[in-house]
Every structure is written in C-alpha cells, then in structure tokens.
Design an enzyme around this catalytic site. Structure first.
Site, mmCIF file in Angstrom:
data_model
loop_
_atom_site.group_PDB
_atom_site.id
_atom_site.type_symbol
_atom_site.label_atom_id
_atom_site.label_comp_id
_atom_site.label_asym_id
_atom_site.label_seq_id
_atom_site.Cartn_x
_atom_site.Cartn_y
_atom_site.Cartn_z
ATOM 1 N N GLU A 258 0.856 -1.071 0.073
ATOM 2 C CA GLU A 258 0.054 -0.068 -0.017
ATOM 3 C C GLU A 258 0.906 1.301 -0.020
ATOM 4 O O GLU A 258 1.525 1.446 1.004
ATOM 5 C CB GLU A 258 -1.022 0.056 1.228
ATOM 6 C CG GLU A 258 -2.124 1.051 1.132
ATOM 7 C CD GLU A 258 -1.835 2.407 2.039
ATOM 8 O OE1 GLU A 258 -1.255 3.044 1.303
ATOM 9 O OE2 GLU A 258 -2.109 2.035 3.300
ATOM 10 N N CYS A 297 -2.656 8.378 3.765
ATOM 11 C CA CYS A 297 -2.271 7.812 2.371
ATOM 12 C C CYS A 297 -3.813 7.993 1.497
ATOM 13 O O CYS A 297 -3.670 7.925 0.405
ATOM 14 C CB CYS A 297 -2.084 6.482 2.521
ATOM 15 S SG CYS A 297 -3.368 5.414 3.531
#
Length: 676
Positions: A258, A297
């Site tokens: 990720e 993120c």
C-alpha cells in the site's frame, strides 16, 4: 531529559537499543525524544521463533478462539488509550488525530473479532465458496478451502499511523492463525512499542504470536520462505526495492503493498455553489488536507471541479482553511499539528516546490504562518497549501508527485468524461470521492474510473450525516489500489484474513469433504436418529444425524385454504387452465410456502426441549412443483454446528422435501439455536 529507550521484542525477550540506534526527535519541539534500533537482532531466530512457537500455538485455536482473542486484546487496549494519547502527541498528532489512529485501530480489531465469530466457522478450515459437483451421481465433489500459512507475516508499517497501521494488519493476520513480526517506522515507533507492550503484558496472546522490531530489520527478508507474507505500507520507491528482493521473487512470497497515491475528489457538475453538495465538498477537502497534517495515504491530493466552479471552490476552501489553528497538538484549540519530523517537513516543502512548477499557490505561505504554543522553526510545522493548476491536461507533476502533507491542487474540468480522465491520470489510487446528487454521474464515474481505484466514495445531502468520510478506510471494505497505489489489498473483512491463508482445491467423496470441512455434505454418511434430534442437546448432536419424516398428501382443499388464509391467490394456485399455460407447471400447484409450512409440521417436535428458537432459513430452492394428490416427506440432517456462547449454539440443518417418487421438490437450510 533522558531519552526514551524504544526496545524490540524478539524471541520472547525485550532487547534495548544498541549498536545502530537512531535518535528520534519530537515533532513539536525538534528536541531529541527517544532512541531506537539494534543491529544485533537475531532476525533468523525471530523467524524461527514465530514459525515453531507462534504458528503452532495459533493454529491450535479455531477461528472463533482467535476472534475472542482479538476482542480481548481490543478491550485491553481500550482501557489504556490515555497512555497512548499522551505519548502520541509528540508525533505531531492532535487529539482528533488520536481518535483516528488509536481508537480507529482498536475499533478495527473489534470489527475483525466480530466478523470472525459471525462469518467464519468455529473450526480450523475455512470453506471458500460452494461445493462443485464433479460427478453425475454426486459421489465425487470439489470444494475450495483456506488454511493458515505455516510461516510468519512481516509487517513493515508507515510513520503516520503507529497504532492503526499496525492493528489493521495484525487483526486479520492473527485471525488467520499466522504469527506476526511488526516493524513500525522508526520516527513514531515509540507509540507502537507501547501498544505492543500493552498487548503482550495482557497475557492474551499465545507465545510467539507477536514480535516487534524497533529500528531496521536487517536482512530479515533474505530468510523468508514461500509460507511467509510481507505486508508493506510506505513509498513506492521503498516498495519497489523490497519487492525486488531476489528471495521474494524466487520463492513467490506474497508481497502486499500500500504505497503512494494521488487520490482525487470530484465535485459533480450538479454541485454548484449554494447547494448542500458544494458545501460538503469544501468541508471534505479541508478535513482531508488538515487531518494528521495531511499525512494520510488516503488524503485528497487532487481537487477536480467544474471549470465554472473553480474560483468559488478556491474562495470557499481558502476561507475554511484560514480558520484552521496550527500549533502544539496538546492545546485544545489546535486543529492541525506538526508533520512527523524535520526531514518530513523538508520533503513536503521540496515536493510543494515541484508542484509550483505547474501550479500557482493560491493559499498558504510556508514562510509566513502562525503557530500557537510552539516554535514554527524548531517544530515540523507547515501551513495548509492549496495550488491551482490551470492546464491539468499538459501538467505532469500534479498527477505523479505526492507532497505527503497538507498540500492539494485544484484543477478544472470541461465535462464529466474530462473529470474521469483527470482522476485516472493518477495511474492507480487508493480512493477517489465524488460529491454529487446525480445518480447517473455516480454511475458514469464508477464505470469510467473504478478500474483505477481501490475505493470510490460517493456522498451527498442524503448520506452526509452518516457517512464516514473520503479518507477513512473501514475494516469492512477493501483498502488498497492498483498501479501506483501498490496493487495490494488490505482489510475488506474476511477477504483480508484470506491474504494470510492458502486457498486449496480439495476433491473427493462427500464423506471426505465432510471430515475436512467439519460440515456435513449431502450424499455423505447419515446417522439415523434413534430419538428425535430436537430432543438432543447441542453438544450431543452429531454431524450427519438424520430424521426421516412420515409422508403427507397435499389436497386441493389445502391449496385453496392456504390461498384464502394468506391472500396469495396467484393464478398458478387457483386457475388450472392458466397454470397449464405456464411452461413451469402441469396445472394448479401448491404454494412453495405451503410446502415449507407442512414440512415444519412433519419434522417438528412440539415439546419443550433444547431447541430454543428458529432463527431463519437459507438457500431455499423449489425444484419440482407439487400438485394436489402428491405427497411430500422430509429428510432433516445436522449439517453444521456453531457454538455462540456458553448457553447455546447454532445448528444448521439440511432439509430436503421429496415427493412420492423420491424426486426433490424443495431444499433449504434451517437454522435453530439449541441449548448446551
């Protein structure tokens, strides 16, 4: 002030910082706060300890045992949140940020605990999908199963969420039955270390289930096997370096990434200034720019608005950002704290300068802004910065450069297709949001942009009061994204658990599959009940225990009485000529629900006993019509048993209705709660 020693937990021992220790500064003051790292960690010993001690201990437990363990861990952490809050301020996080990181991480564990109990069996094997009939007579079948990997999960986490970032990976890993070695980012590892200490000191975890590396992992990845998993969160550059490790490539080791993500938020063409959607859009963008000082993120990096609305968005967003108080996160009135470190501040300013080559900064001056209760120069503070790109089609950097802080760029679009094209220029993102009250706009974006995003978040006046926000990955839903975002997947409920398990296709007879899956398979051996199974306690019932009922003839009067009593006078039950014209029926037929009702009457045991409640039925199928003059009988078989608490458990019964020619008329699964 003495530095806080951040230790590692390796092979059952706490190991203090040693050679190679690195100093960690407070994000607020810039002063040294802690030290972490030890080059002498025995990484092979840690891996062996996880594989030989932690793994076997976890695999002895059922999914429900492990789910109860997660619930207990989350409850224990919940009682120690204040200590985590107090320590976490020095990462630059505000109290509101703590709720996302600490409370969010604990909440994620609770969700996985609940899903483990509700959606997974109280067994050691997870059945993945339905049976596949591989033979005509049903004597040879196929089934996909998932079993725990017999290795270790190495979790390499980012600095922005020292608690949530660990727990969102750890919960599905432990639920799967796999031990974990957690390596937090050094900048905030002191918060992770306290979280790990709390969990280990609780005594809830089996020995070897959890280890911690505070500092570098050395050559740990060089010692992994095909049974291990690496789960990484961080930059694309680091992910590429780790993913290219020859051992990972050679052994086809699972690598979940990720990474960088140029997330976008699209203001729908219908959401003009003055609408609830316009105001919601400004609120969402502002929140995503300032929460965790933009160090998320999932934060909004690209703001995509109709060209005619760009000036209004800039004005409204600038006005809202101006109300954001920047300062010491311990202060009650602070709305945005500091970046995590001085090096992160330098990186954000460097990336902002790159964006400035293609876009004009229209709000926020990093050389002139106010900081409450702290020194802007000593601490890692920056203001929210909004850029405006007037030519997003020719621009490159606004679509490939992420300033991991409170920085975002607005750009205009001509029409919805143009907006979709701009969103997809991110080349793979974790999330895109669309603020619109037009369902067709939402559908077009889903079709045009779904392939480029791991999550699409739609919001408007109807859902905004209950929605969770653009930047909130939820444990129920998949978190990850294609392309630049890493191509990985986390969370997603049981989907996240299966990343740490091996899916295997098994083939064999019904009895073989029943034994492996701890679930009776039709065609398997039946145990003819000597007494009515409804008179037997949960613990006494055996899989395959079967009751055969007497037969009952269906009369025309039964059909008409049921029709008039229920009001279901559908022509197939009441008009013989009309029913005969229907290709599915030979003429008038009995109601399907009449058959189900009569079936209950055939297998029920009316006396008070262990059966406490009928909680529903699943997978009902009507396979052959029943006409007046036909008879039905029932086969009732114990298919699966699931304990629910110390007093009762759920019994899943396989129910088959057959006619006088032994042809199957209906089939379903009955659920009851039975006392122990």
């Amino acid at each position: 002030m003495s530095l806080l020693d951040v230790s590692s937990f390796a092979a059952g021992q706490w190991i203090a910082p040693g050679a190679g220790a690195r100093s960690i500064a407070s994000a607020i003051t810039g002063a040294p706060l802690a030290q972490a790292g030890n080059d002498a960690l025995d990484v092979q010993g840690m891996l062996d300890y996880a594989r030989t001690v932690g793994g076997p201990s976890l695999r002895k437990l059922t999914f429900h045992d492990r789910a109860r363990m997660l619930k207990a861990l989350a409850g224990h952490l919940n009682t120690h949140k204040q200590a985590l809050y107090d320590l976490s301020f020095d990462t630059g996080a505000t109290q509101a940020d703590h709720v996302i990181d600490i409370d969010g991480g604990i909440g994620t564990m609770f969700v996985f605990a609940s899903k483990g109990r509700r959606e997974m069996p109280d067994a050691h094997v997870y059945l993945d999908g339905d049976l596949e009939q591989l033979s005509r007579d049903g004597s040879f079948l196929g089934q996909h199963i998932c079993t725990p990997l017999q290795g270790v999960a190495v979790h390499i986490n980012a600095f922005n969420f020292p608690v949530w970032g660990m727990l969102e990976k750890l919960a599905p890993t432990l639920l799967a039955g796999v031990p974990a070695i957690v390596k937090p980012a050094t900048a905030t590892c002191y918060v992770t270390e306290l979280t790990v200490r709390l969990m280990l000191e609780s005594g809830i975890l089996p020995e070897g289930a959890l280890q911690l590396v505070s500092g570098g992992i050395g050559d740990m990845l060089d010692h992994l096997t095909m049974q291990d998993v690496v789960s990484f969160t961080g930059s694309a550059q680091t992910a590429l370096k780790l993913r290219a490790n020859p051992v990972i490539l050679k052994n086809s080791i699972r690598f979940v990434a990720e990474q960088d993500s140029l997330n976008a938020s699209i203001l729908g063409p219908d959401a003009v200034a003055g609408t609830p959607e316009f105001d919601l859009f400004v609120k969402e963008v502002s929140r995503e720019m300032t929460t965790k000082a933009g160090q998320k993120c999932t934060a909004i990096r690209r703001i995509i608005a109709p060209q005619a609305q760009v000036d209004a968005v800039i004005s409204a967003l600038s006005e809202r950002l101006a109300k954001t108080t920047i300062g010491d996160p311990r202060l009650e009135n602070t709305r945005m704290g500091a970046l995590v470190s001085g090096s992160q501040k330098r990186d954000v300013l460097e990336k902002a300068a790159i964006l400035a080559q293609e876009a004009e900064r229209v709000y926020g001056d990093p050389s002139n802004f106010a900081v409450e209760g702290a020194d802007a120069e000593k601490g890692a503070f920056v203001p929210p910065m909004l850029f405006h790109c007037t030519n997003p089609d020719k621009a490159m950097r606004v679509h490939d450069t992420e300033a991991f802080g409170p920085v975002s760029t607005i750009m205009g679009y001509r029409d919805l297709d143009h907006a979709i094209t701009l969103a997809n220029r991110g080349e793979g993102s974790l999330v895109a949001s669309v603020i619109t009250h037009d369902a067709e706009v939402a559908r077009d974006v889903a079709l045009g942009s779904g392939a480029f995003h791991g999550r699409l978040y739609f919001n408007n006046r109807d859902s905004m009061k209950e929605s969770t926000g653009h930047g909130s990955p939820l444990p129920h839903m998949v978190h990850g994204g294609p392309g630049r975002a890493g191509g990985g997947e986390e969370l997603g409920g049981v989907r996240g658990v299966k990343h740490y398990m091996q899916r295997t296709a098994i083939q064999g007879s019904p009895d073989i599959l029943s034994a492996i899956g701890a679930k009776w398979v039709p065609g398997g051996t039946e145990i003819v009940a000597k007494v009515h199974p409804f008179t037997r306690q949960f613990g006494d019932l055996a899989l395959g225990e079967t009751l055969y009922s007497d037969a009952r003839t269906i009369t025309l009067d039964d059909i008409e009485t049921f029709a008039h009593f229920t009001g279901d006078t559908f022509y197939a039950h009441m008009d013989d000529a009309a029913a005969a014209r229907n290709p599915f029926f030979p003429g008038r037929v009995a109601h399907g629900y009449l058959l189900i009702s009569f079936a209950a009457g055939l297998f029920v045991q009316p006396d008070e006993g262990p059966v406490l409640a009928n909680t529903g039925l699943d997978n009902l199928r009507f396979m052959k019509p029943v006409s007046a003059g036909d008879s039905i009988k029932v086969r009732l078989t114990v298919k699966k048993k699931t304990p629910r608490n110390d007093e009762y458990g759920e019994v899943r019964w396989h129910v088959t209705l057959t006619n006088q020619d032994d042809e199957i008329a209906a089939e379903y699964e009955l659920l009851t709660m039975n006392a122990f």
